[in-house]
Design a protein around this motif. Sequence first.
Motif, PDB file in Angstrom:
ATOM      1  N   SER A 199      18.049  -5.630   4.250  1.00  0.00           N
ATOM      2  CA  SER A 199      17.696  -6.383   3.051  1.00  0.00           C
ATOM      3  C   SER A 199      17.849  -5.523   1.794  1.00  0.00           C
ATOM      4  CB  SER A 199      16.244  -6.862   3.148  1.00  0.00           C
ATOM      5  OG  SER A 199      15.364  -5.745   3.193  1.00  0.00           O
ATOM      6  N   HIS A 200      17.797  -6.193   0.643  1.00  0.00           N
ATOM      7  CA  HIS A 200      17.881  -5.475  -0.626  1.00  0.00           C
ATOM      8  C   HIS A 200      16.667  -4.576  -0.828  1.00  0.00           C
ATOM      9  CE1 HIS A 200      17.386  -5.126  -5.106  1.00  0.00           C
ATOM     10  NE2 HIS A 200      18.617  -4.670  -4.943  1.00  0.00           N
ATOM     11  N   THR A 201      15.484  -5.053  -0.436  1.00  0.00           N
ATOM     12  CA  THR A 201      14.277  -4.236  -0.615  1.00  0.00           C
ATOM     13  C   THR A 201      14.344  -2.963   0.232  1.00  0.00           C
ATOM     14  OG1 THR A 201      13.164  -5.588   1.072  1.00  0.00           O
ATOM     15  CG2 THR A 201      12.787  -6.159  -1.247  1.00  0.00           C
ATOM     16  N   LEU A 202      14.878  -3.081   1.440  1.00  0.00           N
ATOM     17  CA  LEU A 202      15.034  -1.891   2.277  1.00  0.00           C
ATOM     18  C   LEU A 202      16.088  -0.967   1.683  1.00  0.00           C
ATOM     19  CD1 LEU A 202      14.205  -0.440   4.890  1.00  0.00           C
ATOM     20  CD2 LEU A 202      16.076  -1.643   6.038  1.00  0.00           C
ATOM     21  N   GLN A 203      17.156  -1.543   1.153  1.00  0.00           N
ATOM     22  CA  GLN A 203      18.198  -0.748   0.507  1.00  0.00           C
ATOM     23  C   GLN A 203      17.624   0.079  -0.634  1.00  0.00           C
ATOM     24  OE1 GLN A 203      21.057  -2.524  -2.376  1.00  0.00           O
ATOM     25  NE2 GLN A 203      22.627  -1.969  -0.857  1.00  0.00           N
ATOM     26  N   MET A 204      16.785  -0.553  -1.469  1.00  0.00           N
ATOM     27  CA  MET A 204      16.181   0.152  -2.599  1.00  0.00           C
ATOM     28  C   MET A 204      15.256   1.265  -2.134  1.00  0.00           C
ATOM     29  SD  MET A 204      17.667  -1.160  -5.129  1.00  0.00           S
ATOM     30  CE  MET A 204      16.732  -0.363  -6.430  1.00  0.00           C
ATOM     31  N   ALA A 205      14.498   1.015  -1.059  1.00  0.00           N
ATOM     32  CA  ALA A 205      13.614   2.054  -0.520  1.00  0.00           C
ATOM     33  C   ALA A 205      14.418   3.246  -0.020  1.00  0.00           C
ATOM     34  CB  ALA A 205      12.749   1.472   0.594  1.00  0.00           C
ATOM     35  N   MET A 206      15.558   2.976   0.600  1.00  0.00           N
ATOM     36  CA  MET A 206      16.416   4.060   1.082  1.00  0.00           C
ATOM     37  C   MET A 206      17.000   4.853  -0.087  1.00  0.00           C
ATOM     38  SD  MET A 206      16.293   4.037   4.373  1.00  0.00           S
ATOM     39  CE  MET A 206      15.517   2.906   5.558  1.00  0.00           C
ATOM     40  N   ARG A 232      15.599   5.180  -3.124  1.00  0.00           N
ATOM     41  CA  ARG A 232      14.510   5.944  -3.753  1.00  0.00           C
ATOM     42  C   ARG A 232      14.273   7.269  -3.045  1.00  0.00           C
ATOM     43  NH1 ARG A 232      11.990   0.874  -4.082  1.00  0.00           N
ATOM     44  NH2 ARG A 232      10.761   1.281  -2.204  1.00  0.00           N
ATOM     45  N   ASN A 233      14.479   7.258  -1.732  1.00  0.00           N
ATOM     46  CA  ASN A 233      14.192   8.452  -0.942  1.00  0.00           C
ATOM     47  C   ASN A 233      15.443   9.230  -0.554  1.00  0.00           C
ATOM     48  OD1 ASN A 233      11.134   8.359  -0.358  1.00  0.00           O
ATOM     49  ND2 ASN A 233      11.793   6.253  -0.010  1.00  0.00           N
ATOM     50  N   ASN A 234      16.588   8.891  -1.203  1.00  0.00           N
ATOM     51  CA  ASN A 234      17.833   9.640  -1.017  1.00  0.00           C
ATOM     52  C   ASN A 234      18.209   9.806   0.455  1.00  0.00           C
ATOM     53  OD1 ASN A 234      18.129  10.214  -3.889  1.00  0.00           O
ATOM     54  ND2 ASN A 234      16.410  11.622  -3.630  1.00  0.00           N
ATOM     55  N   MET A 235      18.103   8.713   1.208  1.00  0.00           N
ATOM     56  CA  MET A 235      18.350   8.797   2.645  1.00  0.00           C
ATOM     57  C   MET A 235      19.822   9.045   2.975  1.00  0.00           C
ATOM     58  SD  MET A 235      15.388   8.721   3.936  1.00  0.00           S
ATOM     59  CE  MET A 235      15.665   8.468   5.680  1.00  0.00           C
ATOM     60  N   GLU A 236      20.711   8.820   2.013  1.00  0.00           N
ATOM     61  CA  GLU A 236      22.124   9.107   2.268  1.00  0.00           C
ATOM     62  C   GLU A 236      22.347  10.595   2.546  1.00  0.00           C
ATOM     63  OE1 GLU A 236      21.459   9.720  -2.099  1.00  0.00           O
ATOM     64  OE2 GLU A 236      20.887   8.185  -0.639  1.00  0.00           O
ATOM     65  N   GLN A 237      21.414  11.438   2.105  1.00  0.00           N
ATOM     66  CA  GLN A 237      21.555  12.872   2.323  1.00  0.00           C
ATOM     67  C   GLN A 237      21.325  13.272   3.778  1.00  0.00           C
ATOM     68  OE1 GLN A 237      18.940  14.780  -0.501  1.00  0.00           O
ATOM     69  NE2 GLN A 237      20.072  14.030  -2.278  1.00  0.00           N
ATOM     70  N   ALA A 254       6.600   5.861   5.776  1.00  0.00           N
ATOM     71  CA  ALA A 254       7.385   5.934   7.013  1.00  0.00           C
ATOM     72  C   ALA A 254       8.808   6.406   6.755  1.00  0.00           C
ATOM     73  CB  ALA A 254       7.388   4.572   7.700  1.00  0.00           C
ATOM     74  N   ILE A 255       9.399   5.971   5.663  1.00  0.00           N
ATOM     75  CA  ILE A 255      10.760   6.396   5.327  1.00  0.00           C
ATOM     76  C   ILE A 255      10.776   7.878   4.957  1.00  0.00           C
ATOM     77  CG2 ILE A 255      12.654   6.109   3.668  1.00  0.00           C
ATOM     78  CD1 ILE A 255      11.924   3.113   3.603  1.00  0.00           C
ATOM     79  N   GLN A 256       9.784   8.320   4.187  1.00  0.00           N
ATOM     80  CA  GLN A 256       9.697   9.735   3.833  1.00  0.00           C
ATOM     81  C   GLN A 256       9.490  10.604   5.074  1.00  0.00           C
ATOM     82  OE1 GLN A 256       6.748  10.186   0.694  1.00  0.00           O
ATOM     83  NE2 GLN A 256       7.765   8.659  -0.590  1.00  0.00           N
ATOM     84  N   SER A 298       0.816  -1.229   0.000  1.00  0.00           N
ATOM     85  CA  SER A 298       0.000   0.000   0.000  1.00  0.00           C
ATOM     86  C   SER A 298       0.840   1.265   0.000  1.00  0.00           C
ATOM     87  CB  SER A 298      -0.923   0.014   1.222  1.00  0.00           C
ATOM     88  OG  SER A 298      -0.166   0.025   2.419  1.00  0.00           O
ATOM     89  N   GLY A 299       2.130   1.139   0.396  1.00  0.00           N
ATOM     90  CA  GLY A 299       3.002   2.314   0.474  1.00  0.00           C
ATOM     91  C   GLY A 299       3.283   2.766   1.892  1.00  0.00           C
ATOM     92  N   LYS A 300       2.899   1.959   2.887  1.00  0.00           N
ATOM     93  CA  LYS A 300       3.068   2.389   4.285  1.00  0.00           C
ATOM     94  C   LYS A 300       4.531   2.500   4.695  1.00  0.00           C
ATOM     95  CE  LYS A 300       2.167  -2.265   6.176  1.00  0.00           C
ATOM     96  NZ  LYS A 300       2.009  -2.928   4.845  1.00  0.00           N
TER      97      LYS A 300
END
Length: 207
Positions: A74-81, A83-88, A51-53, A45-47
């Motif tokens: 996990s890889h899926t969590l890595q991809m979510a991070m 997508r949302n440029n969490m390294e910034q 939460a990451i955003q 659903s995008g929950k």
Amino acid sequence: MSRAYNVKDLLSKKFDIMRFTGSWEESFGRPCKQFSMMIYGDSGSGKTELAIQLSRYLTNFGLVHYNSIEQGISHTLQMAMKRNNMEQVADKFKILDKEQLPEITKRLRKQRSPDFLIIDSIQYLKMTKDEYFKFKSEFYPKKGIIFICQLEKGNIKGALARDIWYDVDIQVPVEGFRGIPQKRMNGGGKPYIVNAERAAIYHGELK
């Protein structure tokens, strides 16, 4: 016996209100920094994305720890991070790998502990109802706590999750990459769009 407050005591009490702006204020208002929230929805659903955003935005107000109990590192969590440029926001954001209640409690008691904790998801946290309320009494006056929750046949999954759903300050049901904050709100209430394109497809709004 605890203290009894009169109306003047309550009205004069100062709370740490976060000055959300833009779409965040339109959806979430201006919550107290020490708040509790549940983000819930069906799988896909995008929950978690929401939460990451929200985690990224909360780094404007303090340190954020994201406890990935369900996925772990996990890889899926890595991809979510990614997508949302969490390294910034890496200096104010940390990922915890499947930490359970004893580890979480120890972490939050440290001197330089996070201001906000995200638990993804409550169904994977080994906690009883009594342990939840003990945890709440120790940390909610000091921290912002966000639970991510699964649904089962359209309902909150599990007895503990239902108790927490009733108890939290803010509930955010998510469907088709839209979250609608509700309950004890200081403003806000407008749907939050997690992913505009996917939301439009899901809700049949593409022209």
